[in-house]
Enzyme design. Structure first.
Site, PDB file in Angstrom:
ATOM      1  N   SER A 126       6.650   0.619  -3.516  1.00 58.12           N
ATOM      2  CA  SER A 126       7.153   1.508  -4.106  1.00 58.12           C
ATOM      3  C   SER A 126       8.476   1.687  -3.642  1.00 58.12           C
ATOM      4  CB  SER A 126       6.447   2.844  -3.897  1.00 58.12           C
ATOM      5  OG  SER A 126       7.218   4.035  -4.424  1.00 58.12           O
ATOM      6  N   TYR A 162       2.442  10.266   1.062  1.00 59.74           N
ATOM      7  CA  TYR A 162       2.582   8.953  -0.054  1.00 59.74           C
ATOM      8  C   TYR A 162       3.858   7.979   0.554  1.00 59.74           C
ATOM      9  CZ  TYR A 162       3.102   6.237  -4.109  1.00 59.74           C
ATOM     10  OH  TYR A 162       3.357   4.957  -4.948  1.00 59.74           O
TER      11      TYR A 162
END
Ligand SMILES: NC(=O)c1ccc[n+]([C@@H]2O[C@H](COP(=O)([O-])OP(=O)(O)OC[C@H]3O[C@@H](n4cnc5c(N)ncnc54)[C@H](OP(=O)(O)O)[C@@H]3O)[C@@H](O)[C@H]2O)c1
Length: 243
Positions: free
Chosen positions: A144, A157
């Site tokens: 990501s 996260y």
């Protein structure tokens, strides 16, 4: 489309939805045989049936909750039973729980670390013996943009994707001599249920589509010749370039 993956076996985690379903479809379109895993057996069955109908491929499923440290072994056992072969492992399954870092519970932290970082490591380790038998073995981890920056409100996260970046870097070096290529594909905002929860502020019309990520995965999986690609970072077209 050329069936360039004919005869090859691809394992996709998180194939029951979002980006994982698009990745599975992109490999199916090229003739690959598939092992699809996720938590929802009903969704896996639907995806597998759709891919068989659309692309005339073999698609098997194994339901597994990757928060369980024993689950990767069950996934690889199912893969061995179905194909006894693996050419491409796509570690795509992921979970994102929004929240300020200092308010993150132990359970939230452990869950995101387990699914986003530990499971890719365990699947890669357990799949290694089969991958080494392939003449072009590839692991693609779905990272990501948060692996490269600190994102407020996405603390655990973000930390888990940093962990995935770190283990990808080490695995790429350690497995190179074993003939296994390891890549990271790191998207920004993609139109899936995950982003609507994490970033409701982003205009949905500006989001990338899961198929955009799938094409980047195909690019690294099919790379030939002497070019080495470590990572592909994909961001929304409306983002500021080089930022
Ligand atoms: N969407 C974005 O903007 C974006 C941006 C950057 C990176 N990513 C990354 O892309 C990957 C896919 O995300 P997505 O957007 O497609 O999310 P999604 O639509 O929420 O799909 C997540 C997938 O992961 C699976 N999964 C979640 N928890 C699991 C668990 N405990 N065990 C096994 N499977 C589990 C889900 O399976 P079930 O539904 O069957 O539970 C589902 O198939 C993730 O690694 C995510 O971090 C997404």
């Amino acid at each position: 489309m050329q069936r360039t993956m004919q005869g090859r076996v691809v394992l996709v985690s998180g194939a029951s939805g979002g980006i994982g379903t698009a990745i599975a479809a992109a490999f199916a379109a090229r003739g690959a045989s598939l092992m699809l895993t996720g938590r929802s057996q009903d969704r896996l069955d639907e995806v597998a049936e759709e891919l068989r109908q659309r692309f005339d491929v073999v698609a098997e499923t194994v339901c597994a909750d990757l928060a369980d440290p024993a689950a990767p072994a069950r996934v690889i056992a199912a893969l061995r039973a179905a194909y006894n072969r693996l050419d491409v492992l796509v570690n795509n399954a992921g979970i994102a729980l929004p929240g300020a870092l200092c308010r993150t519970s132990v359970e939230q932290w452990d869950l995101q670390m387990a699914v986003n970082a530990r499971a890719p490591l365990l699947l890669s380790s357990l799949a290694l013996e089969l991958l080494q038998q392939s003449d072009d073995a590839v692991i693609v981890n779905i990272g990501s943009v948060v692996a490269h920056k600190g994102y407020a409100g996405q603390g655990a996260y973000t930390a888990s994707k940093h962990a995935l970046l770190g283990l990808t870097r080490v695995l790429a070096k350690e497995l190179q001599q074993l003939g296994v290529r390891v890549h990271l594909v790191s998207p920004g905002g993609v139109a899936t249920p995950m982003i609507s929860e994490m970033r409701p502020d982003i205009d949905a019309s500006e989001l990338m589509q899961p198929e955009d990520v799938a094409e980047a995965v195909i690019f690294v999986a099919l790379a030939r010749g002497n070019a080495l690609v470590d990572e592909i970072e994909l961001r929304r077209r409306s983002s500021e370039p080089w930022k």
